[in-house]
Design a protein around this motif. Structure first.
Motif, PDB file in Angstrom:
ATOM      1  N   UNK A  45      -3.946  16.265  61.557  1.00 55.12           N
ATOM      2  CA  UNK A  45      -4.331  15.939  60.189  1.00 55.12           C
ATOM      3  C   UNK A  45      -5.785  15.486  60.065  1.00 55.12           C
ATOM      4  N   UNK A  46      -6.406  15.136  61.179  1.00 51.68           N
ATOM      5  CA  UNK A  46      -7.805  14.683  61.157  1.00 51.68           C
ATOM      6  C   UNK A  46      -8.701  15.707  61.856  1.00 51.68           C
ATOM      7  N   UNK A  47      -8.491  16.962  61.519  1.00 55.75           N
ATOM      8  CA  UNK A  47      -9.250  18.067  62.108  1.00 55.75           C
ATOM      9  C   UNK A  47     -10.422  18.439  61.209  1.00 55.75           C
ATOM     10  N   UNK A  48     -11.577  18.690  61.827  1.00 53.13           N
ATOM     11  CA  UNK A  48     -12.738  19.176  61.095  1.00 53.13           C
ATOM     12  C   UNK A  48     -13.254  18.183  60.071  1.00 53.13           C
ATOM     13  N   UNK A  49     -13.818  18.687  58.997  1.00 53.85           N
ATOM     14  CA  UNK A  49     -14.245  17.830  57.889  1.00 53.85           C
ATOM     15  C   UNK A  49     -12.983  17.319  57.216  1.00 53.85           C
ATOM     16  N   UNK A  50     -12.753  16.021  57.299  1.00 51.21           N
ATOM     17  CA  UNK A  50     -11.458  15.492  56.886  1.00 51.21           C
ATOM     18  C   UNK A  50     -11.601  14.106  56.265  1.00 51.21           C
ATOM     19  N   UNK A  51     -10.523  13.635  55.690  1.00 52.58           N
ATOM     20  CA  UNK A  51     -10.474  12.333  55.028  1.00 52.58           C
ATOM     21  C   UNK A  51      -9.437  11.442  55.694  1.00 52.58           C
ATOM     22  N   UNK A  52      -9.800  10.162  55.867  1.00 55.83           N
ATOM     23  CA  UNK A  52      -8.872   9.144  56.359  1.00 55.83           C
ATOM     24  C   UNK A  52      -8.324   8.351  55.181  1.00 55.83           C
ATOM     25  N   UNK A  53      -7.027   8.168  55.155  1.00 54.77           N
ATOM     26  CA  UNK A  53      -6.385   7.311  54.157  1.00 54.77           C
ATOM     27  C   UNK A  53      -6.262   5.895  54.695  1.00 54.77           C
ATOM     28  N   UNK A  54      -6.061   4.887  53.830  1.00 55.36           N
ATOM     29  CA  UNK A  54      -5.740   3.549  54.329  1.00 55.36           C
ATOM     30  C   UNK A  54      -4.550   3.548  55.286  1.00 55.36           C
ATOM     31  N   UNK A  55      -3.573   4.432  55.041  1.00 57.64           N
ATOM     32  CA  UNK A  55      -2.381   4.513  55.899  1.00 57.64           C
ATOM     33  C   UNK A  55      -2.689   5.081  57.283  1.00 57.64           C
ATOM     34  N   UNK A  56      -3.897   5.583  57.493  1.00 57.40           N
ATOM     35  CA  UNK A  56      -4.301   6.016  58.834  1.00 57.40           C
ATOM     36  C   UNK A  56      -4.264   4.840  59.813  1.00 57.40           C
ATOM     37  N   UNK A  57      -4.569   3.641  59.299  1.00 56.73           N
ATOM     38  CA  UNK A  57      -4.634   2.441  60.127  1.00 56.73           C
ATOM     39  C   UNK A  57      -3.511   1.458  59.813  1.00 56.73           C
ATOM     40  N   UNK A  58      -3.150   1.363  58.524  1.00 59.36           N
ATOM     41  CA  UNK A  58      -2.192   0.348  58.077  1.00 59.36           C
ATOM     42  C   UNK A  58      -0.927   1.016  57.534  1.00 59.36           C
ATOM     43  N   UNK A  59       0.212   0.864  58.213  1.00 57.13           N
ATOM     44  CA  UNK A  59       1.433   1.591  57.824  1.00 57.13           C
ATOM     45  C   UNK A  59       1.946   1.258  56.429  1.00 57.13           C
ATOM     46  N   UNK A  60       1.601   0.085  55.904  1.00 55.96           N
ATOM     47  CA  UNK A  60       2.117  -0.319  54.600  1.00 55.96           C
ATOM     48  C   UNK A  60       1.196   0.084  53.447  1.00 55.96           C
ATOM     49  N   UNK A  61       0.050   0.671  53.764  1.00 54.40           N
ATOM     50  CA  UNK A  61      -0.923   0.979  52.716  1.00 54.40           C
ATOM     51  C   UNK A  61      -0.838   2.440  52.261  1.00 54.40           C
ATOM     52  N   UNK A  62      -1.751   2.820  51.385  1.00 53.41           N
ATOM     53  CA  UNK A  62      -1.655   4.066  50.622  1.00 53.41           C
ATOM     54  C   UNK A  62      -1.929   5.308  51.454  1.00 53.41           C
ATOM     55  N   UNK A  63      -1.107   6.339  51.254  1.00 53.25           N
ATOM     56  CA  UNK A  63      -1.344   7.651  51.846  1.00 53.25           C
ATOM     57  C   UNK A  63      -2.137   8.498  50.850  1.00 53.25           C
ATOM     58  N   UNK A  64      -2.745   9.572  51.320  1.00 49.28           N
ATOM     59  CA  UNK A  64      -3.601  10.378  50.453  1.00 49.28           C
ATOM     60  C   UNK A  64      -2.838  10.976  49.276  1.00 49.28           C
ATOM     61  N   UNK A  65      -1.594  11.369  49.492  1.00 43.27           N
ATOM     62  CA  UNK A  65      -0.813  11.968  48.413  1.00 43.27           C
ATOM     63  C   UNK A  65      -0.440  10.961  47.328  1.00 43.27           C
ATOM     64  N   UNK A  66      -0.570   9.671  47.621  1.00 40.34           N
ATOM     65  CA  UNK A  66      -0.262   8.641  46.628  1.00 40.34           C
ATOM     66  C   UNK A  66      -1.458   8.327  45.719  1.00 40.34           C
ATOM     67  N   UNK A  67      -2.669   8.694  46.148  1.00 38.41           N
ATOM     68  CA  UNK A  67      -3.842   8.497  45.305  1.00 38.41           C
ATOM     69  C   UNK A  67      -3.830   9.492  44.146  1.00 38.41           C
TER      70      UNK A  67
END
Length: 215
Positions: A45-67
């Motif tokens: 999911x973090x291949x090439x030009x990509x975006x990190x969500x808060x949930x990348x680090x914190x399991x309780x925080x927002x995923x990209x699909x929730x934004x």
């Protein structure tokens, strides 16, 4: 209107974060056999030009699909840091030099020139990184995100990912890594779009990043 593509092309053998498998693009359907062409894509999911969500680090925080989609579009500004060499640190003086547009921008994109090393072993070297003070400014000022022409926000040797923890803890911030062609955007504000692949519970996703300039 001028549109600048800021995205590296996904391809087999492309640079990926150390320890990650490169993407695979496999022929699934062919014109000859099926009457159409289709490709099976297998990649992290973090291949090439990509975006990190808060949930990348914190399991309780927002995923990209929730934004909402508004998180991924806004006023961008390139911060020129190309005078820095290996191991350089991007301090607040670079933001001060850029002037008043820094306050208006919703995304700050840091141009180090490191994308020129794409495809070379040096790309995984000691690239310039922002300081903790700059990270604090980005979140305290309500920016939507940060963009980088390097493989990571943190130094590649920092397995603790301190800067990731610092900025993503706000739960209203994203990181875009592996940008390219930032030199084509000039010194003023522009419309920045980085639209991630929308899949369930997305901790990160490849993006097609664009800078849009008006004449």
């Amino acid at each position: 209107m001028k549109i600048i593509d800021l995205t590296h092309t996904i391809s087999p053998g492309m640079p990926v974060y150390p320890g990650t498998e490169p993407p695979r693009l496999e022929e699934a359907s062919t014109y000859e056999k099926d009457g159409f062409r289709e490709t099976l894509l297998t990649m992290y999911s973090h291949t090439g030009t990509h975006m990190d969500a808060p949930a990348h680090i914190f399991p309780e925080l927002t995923t990209l699909d929730q934004f909402s989609g508004a998180q991924f579009v806004g006023k961008g500004l390139v911060i020129d840091c190309t005078d820095l060499g290996e191991g350089g640190r991007i301090g607040m003086e670079y933001l001060h030099k850029a002037g008043a547009p820094v306050e208006e921008a919703e995304f700050l994109l840091f141009r180090t020139g490191w994308d020129a090393k794409w495809g070379q072993p040096e790309y995984f070297g000691d690239y310039p990184c922002i300081t903790e003070e700059v990270a604090a400014y980005l979140t305290d000022s309500g920016k939507k995100g940060i963009g980088l022409d390097t493989i990571g926000l943190d130094p590649v040797a920092d397995t603790d990912l301190k800067l990731h923890h610092q900025v993503l803890a706000t739960d209203r911030f994203v990181i875009i890594e592996n940008l390219t062609h930032l030199e084509q955007l000039g010194e003023g504000l522009f419309l920045f779009c980085a639209l991630p692949l929308k899949y369930r519970d997305a901790d990160g996703a490849p993006v097609r990043a664009m800078g849009i300039l008006w004449d």
